[in-house]
Design an enzyme around this catalytic site. Structure first.
Site, PDB file in Angstrom:
ATOM      1  NE  ARG A  73      -2.438   0.720   3.635  1.00 19.29           N
ATOM      2  CZ  ARG A  73      -2.432   1.814   4.399  1.00 19.29           C
ATOM      3  NH1 ARG A  73      -3.021   2.917   3.947  1.00 19.29           N
ATOM      4  NH2 ARG A  73      -1.871   1.819   5.575  1.00 19.29           N
ATOM      5  NE  ARG A 132      -3.583  -2.845  -1.703  1.00 19.34           N
ATOM      6  CZ  ARG A 132      -3.059  -3.156  -0.521  1.00 19.34           C
ATOM      7  NH1 ARG A 132      -3.474  -2.525   0.567  1.00 19.34           N
ATOM      8  NH2 ARG A 132      -2.135  -4.076  -0.411  1.00 19.34           N
ATOM      9  CB  SER A 141      -7.749  -2.363   4.543  1.00 24.76           C
ATOM     10  OG  SER A 141      -8.663  -1.396   4.096  1.00 24.76           O
ATOM     11  CB  SER A 143      -2.872  -8.802   5.164  1.00 27.56           C
ATOM     12  OG  SER A 143      -1.948  -7.867   5.640  1.00 27.56           O
ATOM     13  CD  GLN A 164       3.665  -9.788   5.284  1.00 35.58           C
ATOM     14  OE1 GLN A 164       3.527  -8.620   4.933  1.00 35.58           O
ATOM     15  NE2 GLN A 164       2.653 -10.526   5.675  1.00 35.58           N
ATOM     16  NE  ARG A 222      18.027 -16.214  34.280  1.00 32.49           N
ATOM     17  CZ  ARG A 222      17.272 -15.335  33.626  1.00 32.49           C
ATOM     18  NH1 ARG A 222      16.109 -14.965  34.137  1.00 32.49           N
ATOM     19  NH2 ARG A 222      17.672 -14.832  32.474  1.00 32.49           N
TER      20      ARG A 222
END
Length: 463
Positions: A73, A132, A141, A143, A164, A222
């Site tokens: 976009r 689009r 909006s 994806s 992406q 840990r």
């Protein structure tokens, strides 16, 4: 480029020796549809399939159509037109487009955008464009809505790979393996993850009267990093799904699995907001194309518009003067020291240029307006191919050479036709370090290719 062996192991980094397979059926956690392409997990039967997805009747012998779709976009609140902002000399979206096209796994590669400039860049890299609608171009909006619109307008697509644009360290082999998981292993959705070794703690908001709690560790015991497998987190590089799942509102569902990527490839510009840091990561781990860049042996550079800014100075007695930047002459020397021959070209017959070329130890070709003919002649004399040529130009006569050369660059103030054809756009202007910058880029790519070649010779079974 072949992937590292551990890339495909679901337990990379584990010291226990338990090699859990990457072929896992997963339940997808819920999420905000504005943040993640998969809005939630699809309902499943015991075999992991989505009972809501209606199977499309397939014609006997018909091959399923795989489409790569990059959403880009025009609006960006953080960085204006981020998707085509130059990252290491290449538009951000260009990195993933190059990986998708070179993977040769897709029947079509698309960019979905609402912006004219992004459309131009997409077409330059060889992608088709889906314009689009305004309804799916808003800040609100998701994806998923955009992908659903794309599928409605392209009924031939059976599988969509949402890649992406903000993952510039994606390589073709990542995409090949994801597609193979669908075609050969029968998965309906596959998404990318990375293994993280982060200890997580419960958030305590301001004003709350409680203490934080550990979420994934026992503070009394840990574990050392090498004793803990870590956790798998989405890295946002890609999401593959069948048409049936997307139409039902899911990008993650049915019989699904993850594909684990190594951390060095998991660069996300949405997170790595420090652009110079992201550039260094991409220069080291990004995909630069199929060419064997370590074989570059000839660098052809225009004097006017590249080595100089095109200005000519006249003295009081009518003498012409030309200035050049000492950084550029050092860049030329760096290439020559690495065995790269440098040829300077000019459309004029200026005696000062001959002096300049002699001072830099370069071959000079003057009065040759046909740049393609000139470079092909140089290549023939030296028995070279285009993959062994680097070219720096700035104008329309340079376009064919910029398209064909293994490495090609232009200064940022080059003409538009040249900018679109070059593989690298310098940050430094002509006459102010553009030549030095491209020289450093060439040498970095050569070193990267040599390092990769040496790495491939290592027998990983000895580790």
């Amino acid at each position: 480029m072949d992937p590292p062996a551990e890339e495909f192991n679901g337990s990379a980094g584990a010291s226990s020796g338990a090699a859990a397979s990457r072929k896992h059926k997963l339940s997808c956690p819920g999420g905000d549809p504005k943040e993640k392409p998969g809005a939630g997990s699809a309902p499943k039967t015991e075999d992991g399939r989505n009972p809501l997805a209606k199977k499309k009747k397939e014609e006997p012998g018909r091959k399923r159509h795989f489409a790569a779709l990059i959403l880009a976009r025009g609006g960006s609140k953080g960085i204006p037109l981020k998707n085509i902002k130059m990252l290491a000399g290449v538009p951000l979206i260009g990195w993933v487009l190059r990986a998708a096209i070179d993977s040769e796994m897709f029947d079509s590669v698309w960019v979905s955008t609402d912006h004219d400039e992004i459309e131009k860049v997409a077409k330059t890299f060889g992608a088709q464009v889906h314009r689009r609608s305004p309804e799916v171009s808003k800040d609100s909006s998701s994806s998923l809505e955009t992908i659903q619109e794309f599928l409605r307008l392209n009924p031939e697509v059976d599988i969509v790979g949402n890649i992406q644009a903000t993952s510039p360290c994606l390589h073709p082999f990542h995409l090949k393996k994801a597609v193979e998981m669908i075609t050969e292993e029968g998965y309906e959705s596959v998404f990318s993850v990375v293994r993280r070794h982060h200890f997580r703690w419960q958030e305590v908001r301001k004003g709350e009267d409680r203490c934080t709690k550990p979420l994934n560790l026992n503070p009394a015991k840990r574990p050392r990093r090498q004793d803990w497998d870590g956790e798998l987190c989405e890295n946002g590089s890609f999401y593959f799904a069948t048409r049936e799942l997307v139409e039902q509102g899911y990008l993650q569902g049915g019989k699904m699995s993850y594909y684990e990527m190594l951390p060095e490839y998991s660069v996300d510009i949405d997170v790595d907001i420090d652009w110079p840091v992201a550039e260094q990561r991409v220069l080291r781990y990004g995909y630069f194309g199929k060419d064997k860049l370590e074989h570059v042996k000839l660098f052809v550079c225009n004097i006017e518009g590249c080595l100089t800014n095109g200005q000519v100075y006249l003295s009081a007695n009518g003498e012409e003067l030309i200035s050049f930047n000492i950084k550029d002459s050092v860049g030329i020397k760096m290439l020559q020291d690495q065995g790269v021959e440098v040829v300077l070209t000019s459309c004029s017959d200026c005696p000062i240029q001959k002096l300049m070329a002699r001072k830099m130890g370069c071959v000079l070709q003057q009065n040759e307006p046909d740049k393609l003919k000139l470079v092909e002649s140089l290549m023939k004399e030296r028995n070279l191919t285009w993959n062994e040529v680097a070219y720096l130009g700035y104008d329309e006569p340079d376009v064919k050479c910029l398209n064909l050369a293994g490495i090609s660059g232009v200064p940022p103030d080059a003409l538009g036709v040249a900018l679109k054809s070059a593989k690298y756009t310098c940050r430094n202007p002509a006459g102010e370090g553009a030549v030095r910058e491209l020289a450093e880029h060439i040498l970095l790519l050569k070193e990267k290719a040599r390092s990769k070649s040496n790495q491939d010779r290592i027998d990983r079974s000895t580790f």
